[in-house]
Design a protein around this motif. Structure first.
Motif, PDB file in Angstrom:
ATOM      1  N   ARG A  40       0.819  -1.135  -0.120  1.00 32.57           N
ATOM      2  CA  ARG A  40      -0.054  -0.112  -0.175  1.00 32.57           C
ATOM      3  C   ARG A  40       0.869   1.297   0.009  1.00 32.57           C
ATOM      4  NH1 ARG A  40      -2.968  -2.581   4.106  1.00 32.57           N
ATOM      5  NH2 ARG A  40      -1.779  -1.158   5.500  1.00 32.57           N
ATOM      6  N   GLU A  41       1.860   1.255   0.918  1.00 37.96           N
ATOM      7  CA  GLU A  41       2.751   2.441   0.889  1.00 37.96           C
ATOM      8  C   GLU A  41       4.001   2.531  -0.123  1.00 37.96           C
ATOM      9  OE1 GLU A  41       3.929   2.275   4.714  1.00 37.96           O
ATOM     10  OE2 GLU A  41       1.945   2.549   5.732  1.00 37.96           O
ATOM     11  N   GLY A  42       4.238   1.692  -0.845  1.00 43.30           N
ATOM     12  CA  GLY A  42       4.969   1.896  -2.155  1.00 43.30           C
ATOM     13  C   GLY A  42       6.449   1.311  -1.620  1.00 43.30           C
ATOM     14  N   ARG A  43       6.479   0.585  -0.407  1.00 43.28           N
ATOM     15  CA  ARG A  43       7.548   0.267  -0.086  1.00 43.28           C
ATOM     16  C   ARG A  43       8.071  -1.001  -0.404  1.00 43.28           C
ATOM     17  NH1 ARG A  43       7.911   0.892   5.770  1.00 43.28           N
ATOM     18  NH2 ARG A  43       5.671   0.413   5.975  1.00 43.28           N
ATOM     19  N   MET A  44       7.789  -1.647  -1.245  1.00 38.37           N
ATOM     20  CA  MET A  44       8.208  -2.885  -1.697  1.00 38.37           C
ATOM     21  C   MET A  44       8.757  -2.924  -3.353  1.00 38.37           C
ATOM     22  SD  MET A  44       6.234  -6.736  -2.243  1.00 38.37           S
ATOM     23  CE  MET A  44       6.009  -6.887  -0.420  1.00 38.37           C
ATOM     24  N   GLU A  45      10.018  -2.974  -3.499  1.00 36.99           N
ATOM     25  CA  GLU A  45      10.227  -2.717  -4.704  1.00 36.99           C
ATOM     26  C   GLU A  45      10.291  -3.975  -5.683  1.00 36.99           C
ATOM     27  OE1 GLU A  45      14.705  -2.902  -6.091  1.00 36.99           O
ATOM     28  OE2 GLU A  45      14.235  -0.566  -6.012  1.00 36.99           O
ATOM     29  N   GLY A  99       6.022   0.852  -8.924  1.00 35.51           N
ATOM     30  CA  GLY A  99       5.783   1.631  -7.429  1.00 35.51           C
ATOM     31  C   GLY A  99       4.207   1.357  -6.974  1.00 35.51           C
ATOM     32  N   THR A 100       3.447   1.021  -7.671  1.00 32.41           N
ATOM     33  CA  THR A 100       2.116   0.353  -7.559  1.00 32.41           C
ATOM     34  C   THR A 100       1.993  -0.725  -8.096  1.00 32.41           C
ATOM     35  OG1 THR A 100       1.469   1.763  -9.605  1.00 32.41           O
ATOM     36  CG2 THR A 100       1.350   2.676  -7.091  1.00 32.41           C
ATOM     37  N   GLY A 101       0.640  -1.478  -7.852  1.00 28.63           N
ATOM     38  CA  GLY A 101       0.253  -2.935  -8.372  1.00 28.63           C
ATOM     39  C   GLY A 101      -1.329  -2.855  -8.813  1.00 28.63           C
ATOM     40  N   ARG A 102      -1.406  -1.966  -9.990  1.00 28.43           N
ATOM     41  CA  ARG A 102      -2.561  -1.952 -10.569  1.00 28.43           C
ATOM     42  C   ARG A 102      -2.785  -3.060 -11.400  1.00 28.43           C
ATOM     43  NH1 ARG A 102      -4.189   1.240  -6.650  1.00 28.43           N
ATOM     44  NH2 ARG A 102      -3.383   3.278  -6.652  1.00 28.43           N
ATOM     45  N   THR A 103      -4.096  -3.509 -11.848  1.00 35.39           N
ATOM     46  CA  THR A 103      -4.324  -4.594 -12.463  1.00 35.39           C
ATOM     47  C   THR A 103      -3.615  -4.503 -13.908  1.00 35.39           C
ATOM     48  OG1 THR A 103      -6.154  -5.136 -11.493  1.00 35.39           O
ATOM     49  CG2 THR A 103      -5.996  -5.896 -13.585  1.00 35.39           C
ATOM     50  N   HIS A 104      -2.945  -5.204 -14.494  1.00 34.08           N
ATOM     51  CA  HIS A 104      -2.373  -5.066 -15.803  1.00 34.08           C
ATOM     52  C   HIS A 104      -1.315  -3.758 -16.114  1.00 34.08           C
ATOM     53  CE1 HIS A 104      -6.032  -7.946 -17.450  1.00 34.08           C
ATOM     54  NE2 HIS A 104      -4.954  -8.527 -16.400  1.00 34.08           N
ATOM     55  N   ALA A 160      12.479  -9.797  -9.641  1.00 34.14           N
ATOM     56  CA  ALA A 160      13.030  -9.664  -8.261  1.00 34.14           C
ATOM     57  C   ALA A 160      11.961  -8.825  -7.401  1.00 34.14           C
ATOM     58  CB  ALA A 160      14.413  -8.903  -8.177  1.00 34.14           C
ATOM     59  N   VAL A 161      11.967  -9.176  -6.128  1.00 27.82           N
ATOM     60  CA  VAL A 161      11.265  -8.547  -4.983  1.00 27.82           C
ATOM     61  C   VAL A 161      12.388  -7.993  -3.877  1.00 27.82           C
ATOM     62  CG1 VAL A 161       9.592  -8.650  -3.265  1.00 27.82           C
ATOM     63  CG2 VAL A 161       9.282  -9.763  -5.478  1.00 27.82           C
TER      64      VAL A 161
END
Length: 323
Positions: free
Chosen positions: A170-175, A239-244, A286-287
């Motif tokens: 949610r906070e964009g802190r996962m690369e 930085g976000t995970g929107r659909t497609h 990568a994550v």
């Protein structure tokens, strides 16, 4: 879903939210407890008020708090799908677990395998993993990958871990970094694409496109290698995970992802098929993130699948022969 006429006369269940579950969205909480019930029906139960939190209505996105009391109405549940009797799928899936610790496991998901069952898919990654780890009380997807995308898939083993992973997302802190082949000669260099995206959901189909009224979306594109005017090999950090998201942003830039039947270019896709591409060329490479409760660093990467590497080799050979 056809429900028995007397279903509403059965007894509802009440569940108290503990500290381990606190922070989970109401819809995800119900989906994890109503196995075999279609997602659409779960949402209807929430919106119709049959699901209650502390005796009142709550939205699907409501985040549960420790001490909340949830009313779960009586619902007929289909039995969970079972893997093949010989267990070959479980053995094969176990070999694709690239990391496992007390909090999570990471699966190198192959293209063509859905992350969860439903919508005509009998068995997905999460159902198979639950069969593989029957002793775990909680095993939940931290995020999703398209069925046609391969690579890193995070699965939480505890609700507290799931809550922290969702917080990071949610906070964009996962690369999250992806590798993709896109059409044409990329001329933008390294750029950040921040076009908002809106998804149109229809039965059996989701289409996402750039729309000023859409949700914020961030994709950073960096070229790795270019193959003349044919295609470009890219790394994309989101930085976000929107659909497609990647597929929609790439198509918006007129550089669609190779093999993308929904947003791509059919002539380009046909050309890539002649080079051996039989899937969409998008790989969750990568994550990396830092656990919020301990500041411990976590990172994982999985290599490009061999079938995609062979396509790059074919492109490289063709480009070299034209010099």
């Amino acid at each position: 879903m056809n429900l028995p006429e007397n279903e509403n006369r059965q007894t509802a269940r009440y569940r108290d939210v503990d500290a381990e579950t606190a922070g989970q969205r109401l819809d995800n909480y119900l989906l994890s407890r109503l196995k075999g019930v279609p997602r659409s029906h779960v949402y209807r139960l929430i919106r119709s008020g049959q699901v209650r939190v502390n005796s009142g209505r709550a939205a699907p996105r409501y985040r549960l708090q420790a001490g909340d009391r949830v009313r779960i109405p009586p619902v007929k549940q289909r039995p969970a799908p079972k893997p093949s009797r010989d267990g070959s799928m479980l053995d094969w899936l176990a070999e694709r677990i690239v990391h496992e610790d007390s909090r999570l496991l990471v699966l190198d998901k192959p293209a063509g395998l859905a992350v969860h069952g439903g919508s005509g898919v009998n068995l997905g990654c999460i159902e198979a993993l639950r069969s593989l780890r029957p002793g775990l009380k909680t095993l939940e997807l931290a995020h999703r990958l398209d069925r046609s995308t391969s690579g890193c898939l995070l699965v939480a083993k505890r609700r507290s871990s799931l809550r922290l992973l969702h917080e990071l997302l949610r906070e964009g802190r996962m690369e999250k970094r992806y590798l993709a082949l896109v059409g044409g000669n990329w001329q933008f260099g390294s750029i950040n694409v921040a076009e908002p995206l809106k998804s149109d959901r229809r039965p059996g189909e989701v289409r996402t496109q750039v729309d000023p009224q859409g949700k914020p979306a961030q994709s950073h594109f960096r070229p790795i290698e270019q193959f003349g005017n044919i295609a470009s090999f890219m790394e994309i950090r989101i930085g976000t995970g929107r659909t497609h998201q990647i597929r929609a942003h790439a198509a918006h830039l007129q550089h669609p992802v190779a093999g993308d039947a929904r947003y791509g270019d059919e002539r380009f896709n046909e050309r890539m098929r002649s080079l051996g591409l039989e899937r969409m060329f998008l790989h969750a490479h990568a994550v990396a993130f830092q656990w919020p409760d301990s500041d411990a660093d976590f990172s994982i990467s999985v290599p490009l699948p061999a079938e995609l590497g062979r396509v790059l080799e074919s492109l490289s050979t063709r480009s070299a022969s034209r010099r």
